[in-house]
Design a protein around this motif. Structure first.
Motif, short mmCIF file in Angstrom:
data_model
loop_
_atom_site.label_atom_id
_atom_site.label_comp_id
_atom_site.label_asym_id
_atom_site.label_seq_id
_atom_site.Cartn_x
_atom_site.Cartn_y
_atom_site.Cartn_z
N PRO A 174 8.02 23.80 -30.30
CA PRO A 174 8.92 24.25 -29.24
C PRO A 174 9.98 25.22 -29.76
N GLN A 175 10.56 24.92 -30.93
CA GLN A 175 11.60 25.80 -31.47
C GLN A 175 11.05 27.20 -31.75
N GLU A 176 9.83 27.25 -32.31
CA GLU A 176 9.24 28.57 -32.60
C GLU A 176 8.92 29.31 -31.30
N ARG A 177 8.44 28.57 -30.30
CA ARG A 177 8.15 29.21 -29.00
C ARG A 177 9.41 29.83 -28.41
N VAL A 178 10.49 29.06 -28.48
CA VAL A 178 11.76 29.54 -27.93
C VAL A 178 12.20 30.80 -28.66
N GLU A 179 12.08 30.78 -29.98
CA GLU A 179 12.51 31.95 -30.75
C GLU A 179 11.66 33.17 -30.41
N LEU A 180 10.35 32.95 -30.26
CA LEU A 180 9.46 34.07 -29.89
C LEU A 180 9.87 34.65 -28.52
N CYS A 181 10.13 33.74 -27.57
CA CYS A 181 10.51 34.20 -26.22
C CYS A 181 11.85 34.93 -26.25
N LEU A 182 12.81 34.33 -26.97
CA LEU A 182 14.13 34.97 -27.02
C LEU A 182 14.04 36.35 -27.68
N ASP A 183 13.20 36.43 -28.70
CA ASP A 183 13.04 37.70 -29.41
C ASP A 183 12.46 38.77 -28.46
N ALA A 184 11.46 38.36 -27.67
CA ALA A 184 10.87 39.31 -26.72
C ALA A 184 11.89 39.71 -25.66
N LEU A 185 12.64 38.72 -25.16
CA LEU A 185 13.62 39.01 -24.11
C LEU A 185 14.76 39.89 -24.63
N ARG A 186 15.10 39.68 -25.92
CA ARG A 186 16.16 40.49 -26.53
C ARG A 186 15.79 41.98 -26.50
N LYS A 187 14.49 42.25 -26.68
CA LYS A 187 14.04 43.66 -26.67
C LYS A 187 14.13 44.24 -25.26
N ILE A 188 13.92 43.37 -24.28
CA ILE A 188 13.96 43.85 -22.88
C ILE A 188 15.40 43.96 -22.38
N TYR A 189 16.22 42.96 -22.77
CA TYR A 189 17.63 42.93 -22.33
C TYR A 189 18.55 42.94 -23.56
N PRO A 190 18.65 44.09 -24.24
CA PRO A 190 19.39 44.11 -25.52
C PRO A 190 20.86 43.74 -25.40
N ARG A 191 21.46 43.91 -24.23
CA ARG A 191 22.90 43.62 -24.11
C ARG A 191 23.19 42.22 -23.61
N LEU A 192 22.13 41.43 -23.39
CA LEU A 192 22.33 40.08 -22.84
C LEU A 192 22.11 39.04 -23.94
#
Ligand SMILES: Cc1cc2nc3c(=O)[nH]c(=O)nc-3n(C[C@H](O)[C@H](O)[C@H](O)COP(=O)(O)OP(=O)(O)OC[C@H]3O[C@@H](n4cnc5c(N)ncnc54)[C@H](O)[C@@H]3O)c2cc1C
Length: 142
Positions: A12-30
């Motif tokens: 679960p922790q790795e999944r969350v990090e993968l998702c957050l990493d992808a979202l960070r690229k889409i929403y860099p200021r959030l």
């Protein structure tokens, strides 16, 4: 499914990090990570013992069941006590696994509810139940 399978072997922790990493690229200021207040829970369909795959419905031999579910919105022939519940969505679709069938069955259910409550369509713009006898899926012997 191909993306989901890549997540399956991860914790679960790795999944969350993968998702957050992808979202960070889409929403860099959030800063989404700062909003996480508990231990994230992740669910992978493919790890569910009852998961039969996206296209588990409408396989050879299923025609009679799919037909019954799909046609359920036309209830005039049902006993009065069995009328008044309308199903919609992927689970009763003629094409389970595609959104088109979910929308079709939703339109059917809306027509069914309207008809159940004594409403009717403009004759110039008939609904799915109005054309049903002409267009309904054929009934095959059991
Ligand atoms: C990974 C994946 C990829 C897909 N790709 C495609 C594609 O490329 N093209 C395509 O056409 N289709 C695709 N589909 C299929 C498409 O997403 C579905 O056919 C469609 O979403 C089904 O719509 P629905 O309204 O029937 O159900 P859903 O969209 O599943 O909606 C059901 C809703 O009910 C809610 N719910 C469940 N239980 C309760 C409850 N007790 N109380 C309140 N709410 C509840 C759920 O949270 C959900 O929001 C894909 C599906 C998946 C999983």
């Amino acid at each position: 499914m191909s993306d989901a399978l890549k997540m399956l072997p991860r914790s679960p922790q790795e999944r969350v990090e993968l998702c957050l990493d992808a979202l960070r690229k889409i929403y860099p200021r959030l800063d989404l990570a700062s909003h996480i207040i508990g231990d994230p829970i992740t669910v992978s369909w493919e790890a569910d013992p009852n998961f039969l795959g996206a296209f588990k419905g409408a396989l050879p031999g299923h025609y009679r069941y799919t037909r019954r579910m799909y046609c359920h919105f036309r209830q005039d022939e049902l006993p009065a006590a069995e009328r008044g519940i309308f199903m919609a969505g992927d689970g009763v679709s003629w094409t389970p696994g595609w959104v088109e069938g979910a929308v079709q069955t939703a339109l059917n259910a809306v027509w069914g509810i309207m008809h159940h409550l004594s409403g009717e369509c403009d004759p110039a713009n008939p609904g799915p139940g109005d054309r049903f006898d002409k267009l309904k899926p054929i009934e095959l012997p059991e």
